[in-house]
Motif scaffolding. Sequence first.
Motif, mmCIF file in Angstrom:
data_model
loop_
_atom_site.group_PDB
_atom_site.id
_atom_site.type_symbol
_atom_site.label_atom_id
_atom_site.label_comp_id
_atom_site.label_asym_id
_atom_site.label_seq_id
_atom_site.Cartn_x
_atom_site.Cartn_y
_atom_site.Cartn_z
ATOM 1 N N ILE A 169 -23.763 78.726 3.977
ATOM 2 C CA ILE A 169 -25.006 78.401 4.039
ATOM 3 C C ILE A 169 -26.686 78.516 4.593
ATOM 4 C CG2 ILE A 169 -25.499 77.617 6.393
ATOM 5 C CD1 ILE A 169 -22.637 76.101 6.063
ATOM 6 N N HIS A 170 -27.104 79.027 3.677
ATOM 7 C CA HIS A 170 -28.373 80.160 3.503
ATOM 8 C C HIS A 170 -29.820 80.256 4.078
ATOM 9 C CE1 HIS A 170 -25.869 82.856 1.640
ATOM 10 N NE2 HIS A 170 -24.876 82.377 0.809
ATOM 11 N N CYS A 171 -29.766 78.448 3.720
ATOM 12 C CA CYS A 171 -31.340 77.743 4.541
ATOM 13 C C CYS A 171 -31.417 76.805 4.683
ATOM 14 C CB CYS A 171 -32.673 78.369 3.571
ATOM 15 S SG CYS A 171 -31.765 77.357 1.368
ATOM 16 N N TYR A 172 -32.271 76.096 5.655
ATOM 17 C CA TYR A 172 -32.879 74.627 5.810
ATOM 18 C C TYR A 172 -33.126 74.508 4.463
ATOM 19 C CZ TYR A 172 -31.112 76.350 10.699
ATOM 20 O OH TYR A 172 -30.746 76.679 11.761
ATOM 21 N N ILE A 173 -32.997 72.948 4.792
ATOM 22 C CA ILE A 173 -33.530 72.402 3.068
ATOM 23 C C ILE A 173 -35.094 72.005 3.848
ATOM 24 C CG2 ILE A 173 -33.064 69.513 4.140
ATOM 25 C CD1 ILE A 173 -32.774 69.245 1.196
ATOM 26 N N SER A 174 -35.153 72.135 5.272
ATOM 27 C CA SER A 174 -36.842 71.777 5.946
ATOM 28 C C SER A 174 -37.235 73.115 6.278
ATOM 29 C CB SER A 174 -37.474 70.915 7.002
ATOM 30 O OG SER A 174 -37.931 70.692 6.851
ATOM 31 N N GLN A 175 -39.192 72.798 5.406
ATOM 32 C CA GLN A 175 -39.902 73.820 5.964
ATOM 33 C C GLN A 175 -39.693 73.888 7.536
ATOM 34 O OE1 GLN A 175 -39.488 76.506 3.331
ATOM 35 N NE2 GLN A 175 -38.424 74.837 2.407
ATOM 36 N N LEU A 176 -40.216 72.898 8.267
ATOM 37 C CA LEU A 176 -40.337 73.122 9.740
ATOM 38 C C LEU A 176 -39.659 74.193 10.555
ATOM 39 C CD1 LEU A 176 -40.289 69.191 9.519
ATOM 40 C CD2 LEU A 176 -42.629 70.203 10.394
ATOM 41 N N PRO A 177 -40.214 74.658 11.437
ATOM 42 C CA PRO A 177 -40.246 75.781 11.912
ATOM 43 C C PRO A 177 -38.236 75.309 13.032
ATOM 44 C CG PRO A 177 -41.684 74.864 13.443
ATOM 45 C CD PRO A 177 -41.795 74.347 12.114
ATOM 46 N N GLY A 178 -37.888 73.877 13.393
ATOM 47 C CA GLY A 178 -37.500 73.428 14.135
ATOM 48 C C GLY A 178 -37.042 73.691 15.528
ATOM 49 N N PHE A 179 -35.813 73.746 16.062
ATOM 50 C CA PHE A 179 -36.159 74.142 17.648
ATOM 51 C C PHE A 179 -34.711 74.150 17.925
ATOM 52 C CE2 PHE A 179 -36.358 69.175 17.197
ATOM 53 C CZ PHE A 179 -35.074 68.991 17.998
ATOM 54 N N ARG A 180 -33.868 74.331 19.598
ATOM 55 C CA ARG A 180 -32.947 74.861 19.404
ATOM 56 C C ARG A 180 -32.670 73.849 20.951
ATOM 57 N NH1 ARG A 180 -30.472 78.537 16.555
ATOM 58 N NH2 ARG A 180 -31.421 79.993 15.618
ATOM 59 N N GLY A 181 -31.288 73.979 20.940
ATOM 60 C CA GLY A 181 -30.507 73.166 21.426
ATOM 61 C C GLY A 181 -28.784 72.450 22.110
ATOM 62 N N ILE A 182 -29.056 72.203 23.589
ATOM 63 C CA ILE A 182 -27.374 72.384 23.277
ATOM 64 C C ILE A 182 -26.305 71.004 23.464
ATOM 65 C CG2 ILE A 182 -25.506 72.750 25.490
ATOM 66 C CD1 ILE A 182 -27.616 74.453 26.536
ATOM 67 N N LEU A 183 -26.378 70.563 22.108
ATOM 68 C CA LEU A 183 -25.178 69.760 22.142
ATOM 69 C C LEU A 183 -23.678 69.468 22.754
ATOM 70 C CD1 LEU A 183 -25.141 66.867 19.688
ATOM 71 C CD2 LEU A 183 -23.735 68.962 17.731
ATOM 72 N N LYS A 184 -23.146 68.399 23.211
ATOM 73 C CA LYS A 184 -22.043 67.891 23.126
ATOM 74 C C LYS A 184 -21.690 68.482 25.052
ATOM 75 C CE LYS A 184 -19.448 66.248 20.136
ATOM 76 N NZ LYS A 184 -18.093 66.288 19.209
ATOM 77 N N GLN A 185 -23.382 69.197 25.799
ATOM 78 C CA GLN A 185 -23.408 69.495 27.061
ATOM 79 C C GLN A 185 -22.040 69.056 27.615
ATOM 80 O OE1 GLN A 185 -26.239 70.033 29.971
ATOM 81 N NE2 GLN A 185 -25.669 72.093 29.762
ATOM 82 N N ARG A 186 -21.606 67.394 27.532
ATOM 83 C CA ARG A 186 -21.096 66.732 28.413
ATOM 84 C C ARG A 186 -20.882 65.604 27.371
ATOM 85 N NH1 ARG A 186 -26.102 64.185 32.620
ATOM 86 N NH2 ARG A 186 -26.400 67.054 33.623
ATOM 87 N N TYR A 187 -19.833 65.266 27.996
ATOM 88 C CA TYR A 187 -19.181 64.318 26.767
ATOM 89 C C TYR A 187 -20.054 62.644 26.148
ATOM 90 C CZ TYR A 187 -16.845 61.568 30.521
ATOM 91 O OH TYR A 187 -17.071 60.127 31.403
ATOM 92 N N SER A 188 -20.623 62.569 27.046
ATOM 93 C CA SER A 188 -21.670 61.303 27.844
ATOM 94 C C SER A 188 -23.178 61.392 26.351
ATOM 95 C CB SER A 188 -21.704 60.426 28.693
ATOM 96 O OG SER A 188 -22.534 61.703 29.875
#
Length: 376
Positions: free
Chosen positions: A8-27
């Motif tokens: 896995i070497h690169c993103y398919i989109s040229q957008l800078p993107g952003f970060r976040g926490i996934l499944k911090q809570r099960y809900s």
Amino acid sequence: MDESDVGIHCYISQLPGFRGILKQRYSDFIVNEVDLAGNIVHLTSLEVPPELVKVSDGHDMERSDYLNRNYDSEIESFRALLCESDVDLVKTMIDQVKGQPKESISPIVLSPYSDKAHRTAIHHYFKENFKFLVTDTVDGPDASTKCIRVRINSGGGASARNSKKRKERGDKPFDSRGSSSWPEDVGKFLRFNLYKENKDTQEVLGIIGKMLGVQSRSFGFSGTKDKRAVTTQRVTVFKQSAGKLASLNERLFGIKVGDFCYVKDGLLLGQLQGNQFTITLRGVVAESEDNIKASADSLGKHGFVNYFGLQRFGSGSIPTHLIGAALLRGDWGVAVSLILEPREGDILLLLKSTIHFNVMCCRMVKHGYKIVKFVI
């Protein structure tokens, strides 16, 4: 190991993107199954439709017929086989069966008996006189004795005679498959929508199966759903009444069943279009809100490539992507060697003979080791 190690070497989109926490809570992770017709599965009702109320698997009627009788004479005759304390135990259990839900009644264990013929006579007496109870033999307090365990026959009355032998079924709950009293005009499978929170699909079906007195193979489903999530999916179960299943909702925690109907065929793995996900991201970090909006718009407009992250490749000393690559190349010897290659913490034993092998295995199991692999 990082993404580049598995290609896995690169993103398919040229957008800078952003970060976040996934499944911090099960809900934060909501999954709804999409069936073959494109319908999104939701739990909409816990009630049993009026037209389904009359459908029963026949066992409740059998059981009520047996329990309407008076068993005083049978209990008195039982005193010739059992000691006084055991007779009292059996009498108390029969009284419980008449006044309590059968799921709440615990098994009883009778006094130890060393005479096998005596135990056989007790088994036969239960079989002939107390058809709503079943017995099996368990180990006694010492090596020379065995005890008889008595419990409720979850599979009904006379049909219990056709249940598997004790040595085959082990400690598994009794299964009601093969009931001959099911109505001819009703589908043999009860289909329902299963809602669960923070639980694995197999774990939930194990809980429901134990409460119904059926084995796991009685259930059918199209696919397992994430554990750390809130999920809804379709499930089928063989020859169970909707009323019996609906009554479990009062005792289930983080699990609900509903939207009942009867169908001709049970569900099989893969019988779905996919799943709909509703995802909440927390702790979002981005250069600007515009970047978040642009990324969300791109996702909605173009979708995304089916992405397999690091969790799909394992984190052991021999990552599974190396084995998979060898299989794709047709390097079967390499793949087998990677699978069987000793891992960190493995113990290599040099065994002289089959007897030596058996002795060493017994000793290791006795000391808490789990034997998972043999290299010959």
